[in-house]
Scaffold this motif. Structure first.
Motif, PDB file in Angstrom:
ATOM      1  N   ILE A  30       0.695  -1.226   0.040  1.00 31.87           N
ATOM      2  CA  ILE A  30       0.032  -0.110   0.036  1.00 31.87           C
ATOM      3  C   ILE A  30       0.864   1.276   0.012  1.00 31.87           C
ATOM      4  O   ILE A  30       1.877   1.252   0.952  1.00 31.87           O
ATOM      5  CB  ILE A  30      -0.933  -0.073   1.206  1.00 31.87           C
ATOM      6  N   LYS A  31       0.384   2.333  -0.829  1.00 32.01           N
ATOM      7  CA  LYS A  31       1.138   3.618  -0.923  1.00 32.01           C
ATOM      8  C   LYS A  31       0.220   4.568  -0.781  1.00 32.01           C
ATOM      9  O   LYS A  31      -1.141   4.481  -1.066  1.00 32.01           O
ATOM     10  CB  LYS A  31       2.040   3.663  -2.295  1.00 32.01           C
ATOM     11  N   ILE A  32       0.588   5.618  -0.241  1.00 35.01           N
ATOM     12  CA  ILE A  32      -0.069   6.903  -0.117  1.00 35.01           C
ATOM     13  C   ILE A  32       0.510   7.807  -1.117  1.00 35.01           C
ATOM     14  O   ILE A  32       1.646   8.341  -0.889  1.00 35.01           O
ATOM     15  CB  ILE A  32      -0.179   7.503   1.099  1.00 35.01           C
ATOM     16  N   GLU A  33      -0.447   8.349  -1.959  1.00 36.97           N
ATOM     17  CA  GLU A  33      -0.098   9.430  -2.912  1.00 36.97           C
ATOM     18  C   GLU A  33      -0.952  10.709  -2.701  1.00 36.97           C
ATOM     19  O   GLU A  33      -2.084  10.567  -3.369  1.00 36.97           O
ATOM     20  CB  GLU A  33       0.366   8.924  -4.528  1.00 36.97           C
ATOM     21  N   LYS A  34      -0.414  11.894  -2.876  1.00 40.70           N
ATOM     22  CA  LYS A  34      -1.306  13.306  -2.852  1.00 40.70           C
ATOM     23  C   LYS A  34      -2.965  12.924  -1.865  1.00 40.70           C
ATOM     24  O   LYS A  34      -3.773  13.136  -2.514  1.00 40.70           O
ATOM     25  CB  LYS A  34      -1.614  13.281  -4.368  1.00 40.70           C
ATOM     26  N   ASP A  35      -2.622  12.493  -0.561  1.00 43.40           N
ATOM     27  CA  ASP A  35      -3.571  12.262   0.095  1.00 43.40           C
ATOM     28  C   ASP A  35      -4.705  11.181  -0.498  1.00 43.40           C
ATOM     29  O   ASP A  35      -5.958  11.255  -0.262  1.00 43.40           O
ATOM     30  CB  ASP A  35      -4.437  13.694   0.405  1.00 43.40           C
ATOM     31  N   LYS A  86      -3.286  10.934   9.189  1.00 39.31           N
ATOM     32  CA  LYS A  86      -2.867  10.204  10.265  1.00 39.31           C
ATOM     33  C   LYS A  86      -1.881   9.127   9.886  1.00 39.31           C
ATOM     34  O   LYS A  86      -0.768   9.150  10.232  1.00 39.31           O
ATOM     35  CB  LYS A  86      -4.126   9.726  10.885  1.00 39.31           C
ATOM     36  N   LEU A  87      -2.187   8.431   9.017  1.00 42.47           N
ATOM     37  CA  LEU A  87      -1.340   7.314   8.589  1.00 42.47           C
ATOM     38  C   LEU A  87      -0.124   7.711   7.841  1.00 42.47           C
ATOM     39  O   LEU A  87       1.173   7.132   7.915  1.00 42.47           O
ATOM     40  CB  LEU A  87      -2.148   6.342   7.487  1.00 42.47           C
ATOM     41  N   SER A  88      -0.379   8.835   6.948  1.00 41.77           N
ATOM     42  CA  SER A  88       0.988   9.398   6.298  1.00 41.77           C
ATOM     43  C   SER A  88       2.026  10.004   7.081  1.00 41.77           C
ATOM     44  O   SER A  88       3.223   9.753   6.859  1.00 41.77           O
ATOM     45  CB  SER A  88       0.590  10.369   5.215  1.00 41.77           C
ATOM     46  N   SER A  89       1.251  10.501   8.163  1.00 44.04           N
ATOM     47  CA  SER A  89       2.583  11.252   9.270  1.00 44.04           C
ATOM     48  C   SER A  89       3.006  10.028  10.035  1.00 44.04           C
ATOM     49  O   SER A  89       4.321  10.110  10.140  1.00 44.04           O
ATOM     50  CB  SER A  89       1.410  11.969  10.047  1.00 44.04           C
ATOM     51  N   LYS A  90       2.354   8.875  10.314  1.00 42.25           N
ATOM     52  CA  LYS A  90       2.997   7.808  10.837  1.00 42.25           C
ATOM     53  C   LYS A  90       4.059   7.074   9.883  1.00 42.25           C
ATOM     54  O   LYS A  90       5.186   6.681  10.416  1.00 42.25           O
ATOM     55  CB  LYS A  90       1.884   6.609  11.255  1.00 42.25           C
ATOM     56  N   ILE A  91       3.707   6.955   8.757  1.00 38.42           N
ATOM     57  CA  ILE A  91       4.612   6.232   7.713  1.00 38.42           C
ATOM     58  C   ILE A  91       5.931   7.137   7.656  1.00 38.42           C
ATOM     59  O   ILE A  91       6.999   6.787   7.398  1.00 38.42           O
ATOM     60  CB  ILE A  91       3.873   6.127   6.256  1.00 38.42           C
ATOM     61  N   ALA A  92       5.835   8.589   7.817  1.00 39.86           N
ATOM     62  CA  ALA A  92       7.074   9.332   7.494  1.00 39.86           C
ATOM     63  C   ALA A  92       8.304   9.001   8.682  1.00 39.86           C
ATOM     64  O   ALA A  92       9.190   9.317   8.351  1.00 39.86           O
ATOM     65  CB  ALA A  92       6.666  10.778   7.837  1.00 39.86           C
ATOM     66  N   GLU A  93       7.641   8.241   9.783  1.00 39.78           N
ATOM     67  CA  GLU A  93       8.539   7.903  10.737  1.00 39.78           C
ATOM     68  C   GLU A  93       9.325   6.547  10.273  1.00 39.78           C
ATOM     69  O   GLU A  93       8.865   5.928   9.511  1.00 39.78           O
ATOM     70  CB  GLU A  93       7.919   7.595  12.139  1.00 39.78           C
ATOM     71  N   THR A 105       5.318   0.905   7.920  1.00 38.30           N
ATOM     72  CA  THR A 105       4.548   0.852   6.666  1.00 38.30           C
ATOM     73  C   THR A 105       3.412   0.524   6.767  1.00 38.30           C
ATOM     74  O   THR A 105       2.709   0.267   7.727  1.00 38.30           O
ATOM     75  CB  THR A 105       5.566  -0.229   5.844  1.00 38.30           C
ATOM     76  N   LEU A 106       2.482   0.462   5.591  1.00 31.76           N
ATOM     77  CA  LEU A 106       1.134  -0.040   5.692  1.00 31.76           C
ATOM     78  C   LEU A 106       1.057  -1.414   4.960  1.00 31.76           C
ATOM     79  O   LEU A 106       1.765  -1.768   3.879  1.00 31.76           O
ATOM     80  CB  LEU A 106       0.085   0.888   4.747  1.00 31.76           C
ATOM     81  N   LEU A 128     -20.536  -5.839   1.068  1.00 31.59           N
ATOM     82  CA  LEU A 128     -19.700  -4.618   0.623  1.00 31.59           C
ATOM     83  C   LEU A 128     -18.344  -5.353   0.720  1.00 31.59           C
ATOM     84  O   LEU A 128     -18.027  -6.026   1.807  1.00 31.59           O
ATOM     85  CB  LEU A 128     -19.558  -3.564   1.404  1.00 31.59           C
ATOM     86  N   VAL A 129     -17.322  -4.930  -0.237  1.00 30.75           N
ATOM     87  CA  VAL A 129     -16.163  -5.599  -0.146  1.00 30.75           C
ATOM     88  C   VAL A 129     -15.187  -4.636   0.729  1.00 30.75           C
ATOM     89  O   VAL A 129     -15.124  -3.488   0.423  1.00 30.75           O
ATOM     90  CB  VAL A 129     -15.256  -5.776  -1.660  1.00 30.75           C
ATOM     91  N   LYS A 130     -14.545  -5.002   1.607  1.00 36.98           N
ATOM     92  CA  LYS A 130     -13.689  -4.186   2.613  1.00 36.98           C
ATOM     93  C   LYS A 130     -12.294  -4.778   2.729  1.00 36.98           C
ATOM     94  O   LYS A 130     -12.090  -6.421   2.443  1.00 36.98           O
ATOM     95  CB  LYS A 130     -14.272  -4.426   3.969  1.00 36.98           C
ATOM     96  N   ILE A 131     -11.147  -4.058   3.114  1.00 35.55           N
ATOM     97  CA  ILE A 131      -9.871  -4.553   3.328  1.00 35.55           C
ATOM     98  C   ILE A 131      -9.551  -4.100   4.621  1.00 35.55           C
ATOM     99  O   ILE A 131      -9.756  -3.055   4.908  1.00 35.55           O
ATOM    100  CB  ILE A 131      -9.083  -4.125   2.078  1.00 35.55           C
ATOM    101  N   GLU A 132      -8.879  -4.789   5.327  1.00 34.87           N
ATOM    102  CA  GLU A 132      -8.223  -4.576   6.505  1.00 34.87           C
ATOM    103  C   GLU A 132      -6.803  -4.398   6.361  1.00 34.87           C
ATOM    104  O   GLU A 132      -6.137  -5.179   5.903  1.00 34.87           O
ATOM    105  CB  GLU A 132      -8.556  -5.645   7.761  1.00 34.87           C
ATOM    106  N   ILE A 133      -6.520  -3.161   6.719  1.00 38.07           N
ATOM    107  CA  ILE A 133      -5.142  -2.477   6.384  1.00 38.07           C
ATOM    108  C   ILE A 133      -4.178  -2.344   7.778  1.00 38.07           C
ATOM    109  O   ILE A 133      -5.171  -2.095   8.790  1.00 38.07           O
ATOM    110  CB  ILE A 133      -4.703  -1.470   5.577  1.00 38.07           C
ATOM    111  N   ALA A 134      -3.108  -2.487   8.057  1.00 32.16           N
ATOM    112  CA  ALA A 134      -2.268  -2.273   9.193  1.00 32.16           C
ATOM    113  C   ALA A 134      -1.380  -1.460   8.985  1.00 32.16           C
ATOM    114  O   ALA A 134      -0.423  -1.459   8.245  1.00 32.16           O
ATOM    115  CB  ALA A 134      -2.124  -3.759  10.086  1.00 32.16           C
ATOM    116  N   LEU A 135      -1.170  -0.616  10.166  1.00 33.36           N
ATOM    117  CA  LEU A 135       0.317   0.252  10.400  1.00 33.36           C
ATOM    118  C   LEU A 135       1.136  -0.760  10.980  1.00 33.36           C
ATOM    119  O   LEU A 135       0.673  -1.399  12.096  1.00 33.36           O
ATOM    120  CB  LEU A 135       0.049   1.331  11.283  1.00 33.36           C
ATOM    121  N   ALA A 136       2.291  -1.112  10.417  1.00 36.27           N
ATOM    122  CA  ALA A 136       2.946  -2.078  10.826  1.00 36.27           C
ATOM    123  C   ALA A 136       4.474  -1.657  11.008  1.00 36.27           C
ATOM    124  O   ALA A 136       5.063  -0.718  10.144  1.00 36.27           O
ATOM    125  CB  ALA A 136       2.950  -3.107  10.188  1.00 36.27           C
ATOM    126  N   LYS A 137       5.265  -2.323  11.673  1.00 31.66           N
ATOM    127  CA  LYS A 137       6.669  -2.023  11.965  1.00 31.66           C
ATOM    128  C   LYS A 137       7.579  -3.203  11.579  1.00 31.66           C
ATOM    129  O   LYS A 137       6.977  -4.444  12.236  1.00 31.66           O
ATOM    130  CB  LYS A 137       7.020  -1.517  13.326  1.00 31.66           C
TER     131      LYS A 137
END
Length: 156
Positions: A52-57, A94-101, A105-106, A117-126
């Motif tokens: 997963i990547k974050i690009e331009k919000d 919030k996620l993009s500020s955490k990833i900057a550390e 990663t996501l 509905l199709v959902k995905i569970e994503i995690a903030l991980a180290k």
């Protein structure tokens, strides 16, 4: 036809728990086309090599494989195309500020159907180091052995 309520697991990423320390989890929707949804309902989805990547919000998932629907002919899309994830702006910021550390990663954990509905569970991980992985394996083995001993002792 009435909507089916509840959750149905489609795909999960067991390797993520082996390779990362999971800090926080989020539920996101996925922007899909019709034949992709039909294929997911049949269970033809894989997130093993995805990231997963974050690009331009905006947040995107790369490498998620959704097999083409057999009866979809011209309406099928590329199985590995980049898909947009649907989260609130404040969650993405919030996620993009955490990833900057450093070290965060996501990672995608699982894809499931929630009330049709199709959902995905994503995690903030180290990321884990090699010695952390060995330590986790040793703990799990010890726990499994203790459970086995407890079960054997209670049988007699």
């Amino acid at each position: 036809m009435a909507k089916k309520l509840g959750t149905k697991l489609i795909a999960n990423n067991k390797k993520a728990f082996h390779d990362y320390f999971i800090e926080d989890t989020y539920e996101a929707g996925i922007a899909l086309h019709g034949t992709e949804v039909k294929s997911i309902r049949m269970g033809k989805c894989s997130i093993k090599e995805s990231f997963i990547k974050i690009e331009k919000d905006e947040i995107f998932i790369y490498g998620m494989h959704i097999s083409p629907y057999e009866k979809g002919n011209i309406f099928n899309r590329d199985p590995l195309r980049v898909r947009k994830l649907l989260l609130h702006k404040y969650e993405i910021r919030k996620l993009s500020s955490k990833i900057a550390e450093k070290g965060y990663t996501l990672v995608p954990l699982k894809v499931y159907l929630k009330d049709s509905l199709v959902k995905i569970e994503i995690a903030l991980a180290k990321g884990k180091k090699l010695y952390d992985k060995r330590e986790t394996i040793a703990k799990n083995d010890a726990k499994r052995e203790a459970q086995r001993d407890f079960k054997v002792k209670n049988l007699y």
